[in-house]
Design an enzyme around this catalytic site. Structure first.
Site, mmCIF file in Angstrom:
data_model
loop_
_atom_site.group_PDB
_atom_site.id
_atom_site.type_symbol
_atom_site.label_atom_id
_atom_site.label_comp_id
_atom_site.label_asym_id
_atom_site.label_seq_id
_atom_site.Cartn_x
_atom_site.Cartn_y
_atom_site.Cartn_z
ATOM 1 N N ARG A 168 0.807 -1.186 0.027
ATOM 2 C CA ARG A 168 -0.205 -0.163 -0.137
ATOM 3 C C ARG A 168 0.895 1.237 -0.138
ATOM 4 N NH1 ARG A 168 -4.982 1.400 4.136
ATOM 5 N NH2 ARG A 168 -3.369 1.010 5.723
ATOM 6 N N ASP A 448 -3.525 2.831 14.477
ATOM 7 C CA ASP A 448 -2.964 3.337 13.358
ATOM 8 C C ASP A 448 -3.662 4.734 12.795
ATOM 9 O OD1 ASP A 448 -5.239 2.869 11.907
ATOM 10 O OD2 ASP A 448 -4.210 1.406 10.527
#
Length: 532
Positions: A168, A448
């Site tokens: 990603r 996160d």
């Protein structure tokens, strides 16, 4: 096929990050020339698309609501499908995601999951060292030579059959300030994509392993079309087979849920699926509807995937994907093992099992976990209820959604504990992020950037609403926020948490963002200026 650029040609590239031993193997002149070529071809279009985002948000702030596009109705109505899915990706029942540090890469690839998504975005604080070392780690993983030895002397190396690697890159909105081309900052997305693709694409393509990517934070089909153009050009430039580069798109913004067909169509030669990026999606709901006083969400713990707007989102994603021959991937289980408390650990695992059972019964083709210990838990559920490699045959023709269903307000409450938890999570995560850590365990959850964004966006929304109160009638106001932030900062400075040395800087930034009259688009943009 002839390359479309001379990768040995000089380019006006300036890399200002400090060079350490080994970095020269990633930041080679040909690799930087490839990056420069991508920047010159595609960055102007990227900036136009970011401006379109701002214009769209201005309409929402003025009272408009997201909706399905009239100009793309034919794409939604027509019968078409994405290209055939590669054999390596036809069974994705359990995927693990995490940052690109060396130990994590090895453990994730060895975890028993079908796929490891190496994350340069939400789970990685984009320091120069994290990014370049992360590219070195992935290069070694692709080559099969990656090894790590802990300070205690434990050796880590790859198993014979590691997970399939997906990467990603950062979203279109994030810059990479350590590299300039012709005097302009490059996009973080192009930096991450260019270096990984240049160094690994041929080796991966030779083994029918892509390269494969997860694409974050898209809001519109035009943004997906830009990625398609970048990938098509990379295939030509690096002599890769046409269509070798494949992509799964995270549907993690509210505008994107209204363009899922269009996003798949723009990437139809290389799309293999969409993913329910649930945490960023909740954040995007908050941010997109920030000026709509009737769309205030309760505390995060009450905004589960069973609430109406999230249930509609996930089921509509399944129907859309399966109609087009693409996989519908489930969301992240953020729980991590709780050592020393068997009862609490089992309760946490029960939540994971229930979440994965909901996903597989709804028709998802696979799911995400944040910790290797959760791989067998998720696999057990999917193995029991998905005997086939995927569930493309589950068409979900029973699902019909409207704009209002996807935007439905969510009932619930705001407790003192929930308010204080948002302050703590936002502060602790931001302090760790400023210290170079992008993935932080807090109260047995792997937090996160997405979950930190929810916390600080909720605080902003509750406080700027101005008329909210707890059950006992006490107001939710800025005086309370300031007291809570000061108390949390004092406690965390003494607690030895990750990033303790950056607590004061994190508190100052969180206070500034929370008091600001307009909700900042992304926490990571102002915070990035304070990173090394």
């Amino acid at each position: 096929m002839a390359a479309v650029m001379d990768l040995s040609a000089p380019a006006a590239v300036e890399a200002t990050g400090r060079m350490k031993p080994g970095y020269e193997a990633i930041l080679t002149p040909p690799a930087l020339a490839f990056l420069a070529d991508l920047h010159r071809r595609f960055d102007a279009r990227r900036r136009v698309l970011l401006a379109a985002r701002a214009e769209r948000q201005a309409r929402y702030d003025a009272g408009a609501l997201p909706d399905f596009r009239a100009d793309t109705r034919d794409i939604r109505a027509a019968e078409w499908a994405v290209a055939p899915i590669p054999a390596a990706l036809r069974d994705r029942r359990v995927e693990i995601t995490g940052p690109v540090d060396r130990k994590m890469v090895i453990n994730a690839l060895n975890s028993g999951a079908q796929v490891f998504m190496a994350d340069f975005e939400d789970a990685t604080a984009p320091t120069w060292d994290n990014l370049v070392a992360g590219q070195l780690n992935l290069r070694d993983a692709v080559a099969g030579t990656i090894e790590f030895r802990s300070p205690e002397g434990k050796a880590y190396r790859l198993n014979p059959a590691p997970a399939v690697l997906m990467v990603r890159p950062r979203g279109w909105h994030l810059p990479e300030r350590h590299v300039r081309v012709d005097g302009e900052e490059v996009a973080g997305a192009l930096f991450d994509f260019a270096l990984f693709t240049f160094h690994n694409a041929r080796a991966l393509a030779a083994r029918d392993r892509g390269p494969y990517f997860y694409l974050p934070k898209l809001q519109a089909m035009e943004e997906a079309a830009l990625w398609d153009a970048v990938m098509e050009h990379a295939e030509r430039a690096l002599d890769l087979p046409a269509g070798a580069i494949k992509a799964t798109v995270l549907i993690e913004t509210l505008p994107a849920v209204f363009e899922m067909d269009e996003i798949l169509y723009a990437l139809r030669r290389r799309a293999v699926g969409l993913n329910c990026g649930r945490w960023d999606y909740i954040f995007s709901y908050l941010k997109t509807l920030r000026s709509h006083r009737d769309r205030v969400l309760p505390e995060r713990g009450q905004v589960t995937m069973t609430v109406p707007f999230l249930k509609a989102y996930s089921e509509w994603l399944i129907r859309t994907c399966h109609r087009r021959g693409a996989f519908a991937m489930g969301g992240m289980a953020a729980q991590i093992p709780i050592s020393g408390d068997a009862a609490a650990n089992e309760a946490a695992l029960a939540k994971v099992r229930a979440d994965k059972l909901r996903e597989v019964r709804a028709g998802h083709d696979g799911t995400w976990v944040a910790h290797p210990a959760l791989v067998p838990v998720a696999r057990e559920v999917f193995d029991a209820h998905m005997p086939t490699p995927n569930q493309l045959h589950v068409e979900r023709e029973d699902v019909h959604v409207t704009r209002d269903a996807l935007l439905a307000p969510c009932a619930g409450t705001i407790t003192r504990r929930g308010f204080e938890n948002d302050v703590e999570v936002a502060l602790r995560y931001l302090a760790a992020w400023l210290d170079g850590q992008g993935c932080v365990p807090i109260h047995h959850l792997m937090e996160d950037a997405a979950t930190a964004e929810i916390a600080r966006a909720q605080l902003w929304q509750w406080l700027h609403r101005g008329d909210l109160a707890f059950a006992d009638g006490a107001p939710i106001d800025f005086a309370l926020f300031d007291r809570t932030l000061a108390a949390q900062a004092h406690r965390l400075r003494a607690a030895g948490i990750p990033g303790a040395a950056r607590v004061d800087a994190a508190a100052a930034l969180l206070a500034e963002l929370t008091h600001a009259p307009r909700l900042a688009e992304f926490l990571t943009l102002p915070a990035y200026a304070q990173l090394d």
